[in-house]
Design an enzyme around this catalytic site. Structure first.
Site, short mmCIF file in Angstrom:
data_model
loop_
_atom_site.label_atom_id
_atom_site.label_comp_id
_atom_site.label_asym_id
_atom_site.label_seq_id
_atom_site.Cartn_x
_atom_site.Cartn_y
_atom_site.Cartn_z
CE LYS A 62 82.71 42.17 56.04
NZ LYS A 62 83.30 40.90 56.44
CG ASP A 74 80.99 50.52 57.89
OD1 ASP A 74 80.90 49.77 56.91
OD2 ASP A 74 81.82 50.34 58.81
CG PHE A 123 83.82 45.51 63.30
CD1 PHE A 123 84.75 45.01 64.21
CD2 PHE A 123 84.17 45.57 61.96
CE1 PHE A 123 86.00 44.56 63.78
CE2 PHE A 123 85.42 45.13 61.52
CZ PHE A 123 86.33 44.63 62.43
CB THR A 143 101.30 53.78 46.03
OG1 THR A 143 102.35 54.49 46.68
CG2 THR A 143 101.84 53.17 44.74
#
Lengths: 506, 506
Positions: free
Chosen positions: A364, A333, A227, A389
């Site tokens: 997280k 990750d 994931f 931005t």
């Protein structure tokens, strides 16, 4: 112990009682805690409740009113529990009906040092925080004079070994996607012959119509049951469940088998080693042969949403060697595994790599997000190639700095390693007593990042709530534990009491 | 007026002076303002500086030190100006060297009511804000009891006409991407035969390997020179500049011509109407025929990054009809145009649609992000299809509520319409005097959302800084004005004085 548990005055507070004006407010003490004296242990946050309290079915009547109101304007079908955060504290989450639950799910593994932690409260009230909130900069164009200092004393203070740069982002998905973009730009630059080689006219015209060579058919390799997020690029590397992916166009990117280890590990040493070897060979085969050339491999140290799937340090060392040998990047990750929960600050610290990952992504528990890197070639060769931005949020970066301060002050990484060892050992005992209920226990030596499978997982989680414990699941049948870093032995004892009760009833 | 300008004591402060201990601190007053008495106008924020002050070259020596430090860990090649936000106020941005610039770029159009606005300061210090900062929820699973109220009194209080639901996000890119996901799920559900038809086994297995039918070859149609973000899905709809897209894999999605209007509009009425008709016909042709079926059309009310390209209400009314007739969604990307700057709260309010857009996305001046919708079918048919851990940030949603309060208190949307009319009229006069320097002036009746082309645009922007004005560009040659909503006539006069000076020197 079972009868002792039932006799416990405290345990009554863990059962459902009828809804209505709640009068019960007695305090809970774990029998297990009394037995092993961890009840004498001081909480890191002194004003923490001494235990859970369940006074209505969950959701109770007040929660139901709020949910009905919310549902008019906001999809509530994935709602797990309505919370009152002003009344939550430390490891305990409260709801509007007066229920107080030990929270070992922690906002899907994203609360690091407890609800209403006083150190974070102080940071939130600081002038620097308030300025960051109300004067939000476009960080790439107009960074503040103190942005370097915020980074150096915060995000970069805990940078993984070998990585000293950061690109800041908003959440896990865009942290991963900007990392993928960095990988594609790096790989194409190599093919082009270096940073000084200009784009061709053909590249510039073709990319405006989303065609190669300007928009190349390159890929990111991920692993089965991984994931990595839910936006279009990250979702193309996510392989956890169909419900995450159905009906959404995806890139033709490859997936590789992730080791399917057998437990207990010590009883399946050779089998598991062979399994990891098989997966590494498959990885190298894909990297060498996939029709859309692989620019990077992305991998979680522990596949989290996919069911808490682990692999050994040797597997990851092998993956580092293979990616290096084939000149593709290794992106680790650490969105869910990072920031202490595995008993190391970064889960990949367990691997003892000599050659660090090229990129490490985080979110997280950091309460902010982005990716770390070290190789200067991962800064694209021109400005405005990796840009947007806001490029993150200084307010959240300031909060991460306060989180780091609290982790250091309380030595929470080592603490989590220790309490994790205790928790794992006790669940292991339960698993021997109730083998059907605690299958494939995993996470030994990985702090509190512990999981097991239960054939009636959803019922197990639901009933846990009625016992005053908020737990999450992952994958098809895993119960995943994601307590905060301030989770202590006496909290573990409450959790273990609950597990024992659940083992008997679910 | 030129000699009057030169003679003005105030204007000396707008020229570059040598670096070094800055002693000049006199106040600036626009000659134009004195001439038309707008100098007597009270600032919305009473403590605002009366004018810009430039005391060093920009970046000055202190800024250069900060930039060098920042560059070690963070890419600074797109840095425009280092800021000190604690010392910025209202329409004025300050830097560490003591320079104070009138800011009509406003963090790429994302500061709504001024730096250090007192009402936002109060909101930032509120208990609700502090709780939201330090107890960040996973909104889909564990929303707070006050989340419905925060939405209803904030984000949804200003929901576009006909839209009463919201999915909250982090920034413009993921607001658009989650809107695209909603569109794909809606379209596939229709093809499948409704919300109750289950996914097939083939869909579920194929999506796990990113192949159809589970991961369909569907598309989002966007317009040439559009900008919708930089993550993989949003970037596939962005068509502004090659540098945004090069080397990043993209979906095979179609682009349609956007009207290329000729200015002044009143002199090219028939020509422009024909151009818009041509583009609408092309849009319908693509929707009917593109090999990857179109689920939605995404469009900006004014193409912002792409160079401030406008189209008439008739064009957008036509687009609404075409999308409705062909059963594809119309997604209006109001990330840059939304929240008052065009003299309406939402720029698409100018279109007078009877049939509202299906989805409207927002970010920037809202300081939070997401998409609005009204049709209940745009809630996916199952939970967890549109989901992620944080799903936005309540702290930022609370700030938007305070911004809305300030907009209402000061009537800033109507104010911006009025000051925009004044500014447009005055630039129009300059354009007649210096036609080469203010080409294709556009944005009449669109509040302060005004732009023009200048053949030496980059030099124009750079020199503006030395005159104490921070302005942004867009597209190949556009100077785009993006003042805040508290930009008043006396600020406009300072800007216009600067323009006149620039017209003579660039």
């Amino acid at each position: 112990m079972a009868s002792a548990l039932r006799a416990s005055r405290g345990l009554r507070s863990m059962g459902r009682v009828a809804a209505g004006p709640a009068r019960c407010s007695f305090k809970y003490t774990s029998v297990r805690a009394l037995a092993n004296s961890s009840s004498a242990e001081a909480s890191f946050l002194p004003d923490e409740p001494v235990g859970p309290k369940v006074v209505t079915p969950i959701p109770g009547p007040k929660s139901q009113e709020h949910i009905a109101e919310l549902n008019k304007v906001f999809d509530t079908r994935s709602l797990n529990m309505l919370a009152n955060y002003q009344k939550s504290y430390g490891n305990y989450i409260s709801d509007p009906d007066g229920n107080v639950l030990l929270d070992v799910y922690a906002q899907i593994a994203s609360i690091p040092v407890g609800y209403n932690n006083p150190a974070l409260l102080e940071a939130a009230k600081s002038d620097q925080m308030i300025s960051s909130l109300i004067n939000r900069p476009a960080l790439g164009n107009f960074p503040s004079h103190d942005w370097a200092s915020i980074l150096e004393t915060g995000i970069l203070r805990v940078a993984p070994k070998g990585l000293n740069q950061v690109f800041t982002a908003m959440a896990g998905s865009d942290a991963n996607e900007t990392a993928y973009k960095a990988a594609f730009m790096w790989k194409k630059q190599q093919e082009r012959g270096g940073p000084d080689v200009e784009f061709t006219e053909q590249e510039m015209t073709s990319t405006m119509v989303n065609q190669k060579p300007g928009s190349p058919d390159m890929s990111i390799m991920s692993f089965k049951t991984a994931f990595h997020g839910r936006l279009f690029g990250s979702l193309s590397t996510t392989r956890s469940k169909p419900i995450h992916k159905l009906d959404i166009p995806a890139f033709d990117w490859p997936q590789c088998s992730f080791p399917n280890l057998k437990y207990p590990l010590e009883e399946h040493v050779e089998e598991n080693a062979a399994e990891e070897k098989r997966c590494l060979e498959e990885a190298e085969h894909i990297i060498k042969n996939y029709h859309n050339p692989v620019a990077a491999v992305v991998v979680e140290p522990i596949q989290s949403e996919g069911g808490d799937n682990h692999a050994s340090p040797a597997f990851f060392q092998g993956l580092r060697e293979i990616t290096r040998r084939n000149n593709v990047l290794l992106i680790v990750d650490e969105v869910q595994t990072g920031v202490g929960a595995t008993g190391k600050f970064w889960a990949h610290d367990h691997w003892n790599l000599q050659d660090p990952p090229d990129i490490v992504t985080f979110s997280k528990k950091a309460q902010t997000a982005g990716y770390y890197f070290g190789n200067p070639e991962l800064r694209p060769n021109k400005p405005y190639r990796q840009f947007n931005t806001w490029m993150g949020d200084p307010a959240r970066a300031i909060l991460f700095r306060a989180i780091i301060g609290e982790i250091e002050r309380l030595n929470l990484v080592e603490h989590t390693a220790n309490v994790g060892d205790y928790l794992y050992g006790e669940i292991d005992k339960l698993a021997r007593q109730y083998p059907e209920k605690f299958q494939n226990l995993r996470g030994k030596g990985q702090g509190t990042f512990i999981a097991f499978d239960n054939p009636k997982r959803d019922e197990f989680l639901l009933k846990a709530k009625s016992l005053g414990i908020n737990i999450g699941g992952s994958g098809a049948s895993a119960v995943r534990l994601r307590p905060m870093l301030i989770f202590q032995k006496h909290h573990a004892d409450i959790l273990l009491d609950g597990f024992e009760k659940l083992a008997k009833s679910v």
